[in-house]
Scaffold this motif. Sequence first.
Motif, PDB file in Angstrom:
ATOM      1  N   GLU A 125       1.095   1.965  -3.032  1.00 22.95           N
ATOM      2  CA  GLU A 125       0.164   2.220  -4.061  1.00 22.95           C
ATOM      3  C   GLU A 125       0.523   4.318  -3.821  1.00 22.95           C
ATOM      4  O   GLU A 125       0.124   5.467  -4.666  1.00 22.95           O
ATOM      5  CB  GLU A 125      -1.017   1.781  -3.329  1.00 22.95           C
ATOM      6  CG  GLU A 125      -1.085   0.865  -4.397  1.00 22.95           C
ATOM      7  CD  GLU A 125      -2.303   0.349  -3.355  1.00 22.95           C
ATOM      8  OE1 GLU A 125      -3.347   0.705  -2.865  1.00 22.95           O
ATOM      9  OE2 GLU A 125      -1.999  -1.108  -3.586  1.00 22.95           O
ATOM     10  N   LEU A 126       0.435   4.298  -2.303  1.00 22.75           N
ATOM     11  CA  LEU A 126       0.829   5.736  -2.138  1.00 22.75           C
ATOM     12  C   LEU A 126       1.398   6.437  -2.854  1.00 22.75           C
ATOM     13  O   LEU A 126       1.091   7.484  -3.691  1.00 22.75           O
ATOM     14  CB  LEU A 126       0.757   5.688  -0.282  1.00 22.75           C
ATOM     15  CG  LEU A 126      -1.072   5.830   0.157  1.00 22.75           C
ATOM     16  CD1 LEU A 126      -0.423   5.542   1.474  1.00 22.75           C
ATOM     17  CD2 LEU A 126      -1.821   6.196  -0.080  1.00 22.75           C
TER      18      LEU A 126
ATOM     19  N   GLU B 265       0.344  -0.922  -0.078  1.00 17.04           N
ATOM     20  CA  GLU B 265      -0.068  -0.062  -0.154  1.00 17.04           C
ATOM     21  C   GLU B 265       0.974   1.496  -0.068  1.00 17.04           C
ATOM     22  O   GLU B 265       0.214   2.306  -0.539  1.00 17.04           O
ATOM     23  CB  GLU B 265      -1.119  -0.104   0.840  1.00 17.04           C
ATOM     24  CG  GLU B 265      -2.185  -0.237   0.661  1.00 17.04           C
ATOM     25  CD  GLU B 265      -3.520  -0.287   2.109  1.00 17.04           C
ATOM     26  OE1 GLU B 265      -3.249  -0.960   3.181  1.00 17.04           O
ATOM     27  OE2 GLU B 265      -4.086   0.215   1.927  1.00 17.04           O
TER      28      GLU B 265
ATOM     29  N   LEU C 236      -2.152   4.055   6.857  1.00 18.55           N
ATOM     30  CA  LEU C 236      -2.033   3.666   6.672  1.00 18.55           C
ATOM     31  C   LEU C 236      -2.590   2.237   7.792  1.00 18.55           C
ATOM     32  O   LEU C 236      -2.238   1.016   8.216  1.00 18.55           O
ATOM     33  CB  LEU C 236      -1.087   2.266   5.981  1.00 18.55           C
ATOM     34  CG  LEU C 236      -0.760   3.055   4.260  1.00 18.55           C
ATOM     35  CD1 LEU C 236       0.856   2.752   4.342  1.00 18.55           C
ATOM     36  CD2 LEU C 236      -1.703   2.735   3.762  1.00 18.55           C
TER      37      LEU C 236
END
Lengths: 159, 389
Positions: free
Chosen positions: A6-7, A3, A23
């Motif tokens: 992705e961020l 993640e 997160l």
Amino acid sequence: MEEILELLESNGKLTEEQMAVMLGKTVDEVRESIKKYEEDNTIAGYTAMINWEKTGKESVTALIELKVTPQRGEGFDKVAERIYRYPQVKACYLMSGGFDLTVIVEGKTMKEVALFVAEKLAPLEYVLSTATHFVLKKYKDKGTIFEEKTKDDREAIIL
Amino acid sequence: MKMSDMITPTIKNIPPSGIRKFFDLVNEMKDAISLSIGEPDFVTPWSVREAGIYSLEKGHTHYSPNSGFIELRTEISKYYKRKFSVEYNPKNQIIVTVGGSEGIDIALRSLVGPGDEVIIPEPSFVAYKPCTILTGATPVIINLRVEDQFRLTPEILEKAITPKTKVLILPYPNNPTGAIMTREDLDKIVEVLKDKDIVVLSDEIYSELTYEGKHVSIASYPEMKDKTLIINGFSKSYAMTGWRLGYACGHPDLIGAMYKIHQFAIMSSPTTSQYAAIEALRNGDSDIQMMTREYNRRRRVMVDGFRKVGLECFEPLGAFYVFPCIKSTGLSSEEFCERLLSEEKVAIVPGTAFGDSGNGFIRACYAYSVDNIVEALKRVERFVAKIKK
């Protein structure tokens, strides 16, 4: 912790602290993951998405289709390496279909790009043919749409 | 003739919203940062918009069947089975409505009238109480408590039930608190309800926006299936608020009754919206996942921000709102929000908009960009520091 990737891909300006909150991780966990990703080259670099058309900078992008002869024992990789190492080459992909390599080249003018193709790419001994397509306008690149950001014009209502 | 004398007492007796003025002020103040709007900031996913456009190009501009296109009802049926393990016959157990709000209205009109009681847990969506009053029935308000995580407990529920109780509204995931009901919570509620003649109106409009675990529908309990009417729609999960499309699933007799009102009052739901919705249900899962993931990140930023400001904030696990407590500032909800708007230009909704039990709380929506949220929180911090000095 994919993640984090992705961020970062969607907004490279996010701080480690912000990502940690988003997160539900600690700042140390985020920092450690990023370090690991940087070391193993998963995060290969940090760049900004620039819409150069909004600036005074002159630049031309071309997409070049190349047919090449693969090298014994090295396949297409050696040919590709000879090509992607030029700084003018912004991207290089091995393709299936009617040709072998897609090469994205950037230059200041069409002439500069044309010369690069004529003098550098075409004469390479493994290159059989080239087809150059100039980009007229970029609408979307790397998932980012190059248009004015719409304003949040939602009106407050009771719900 | 004086027109105001012509208006029915029922309408006159519905109190005007105390926060109407507040919202007008927010709309006038163009440079205010708003966390006040309860709708997704995402634009409807492109494939869904495209399906709507394509339906217009093809000339699908006529009425749909009263209950909605059978293709759409079939997709809704498959969706509920796939996501929440409840099966409905698309032919007679599903009706497509103009938003979830029409579903609430025609359900209540089908079920209750003068002499009946409707139990409404609050804080909750603003329409339940007026819609109940419009039927002539009596709303019985349950005040949910932050100590219970704003969940409905069997004790509070049992106290509210009388022989006149005909409907219980179950609004989870909840607007404005963000509370959810887990399976364990519902087990206890089902124990209370399973032998009673009470219809549960389960408003599941935020069902996709659940951040830990999965939404559990009370209709998935076999003993509750026939006694539950599910209200859902496309507004929140697919960012389709402006398309005005919802649906209700339940017992054929109840759906049939709702159908009667719907066919005479509304006729049918918008055709274009229905074509778009079919695409949403068939191919929209990844869009929902993307949006939910993004909301979840913003949720954490918002909760963390309010806590850092020094306001108590219970953890919302559904919908897209946080409901922090502002009692420590010594201000009422209205005072807090009005002053925050005029002094720092941040619009947040007073908790009282969602019932008296919302006093001492405010509702902030996180369907906004992270930059927007971060800037708004900075201003809230400045404001609270000034108040607490």
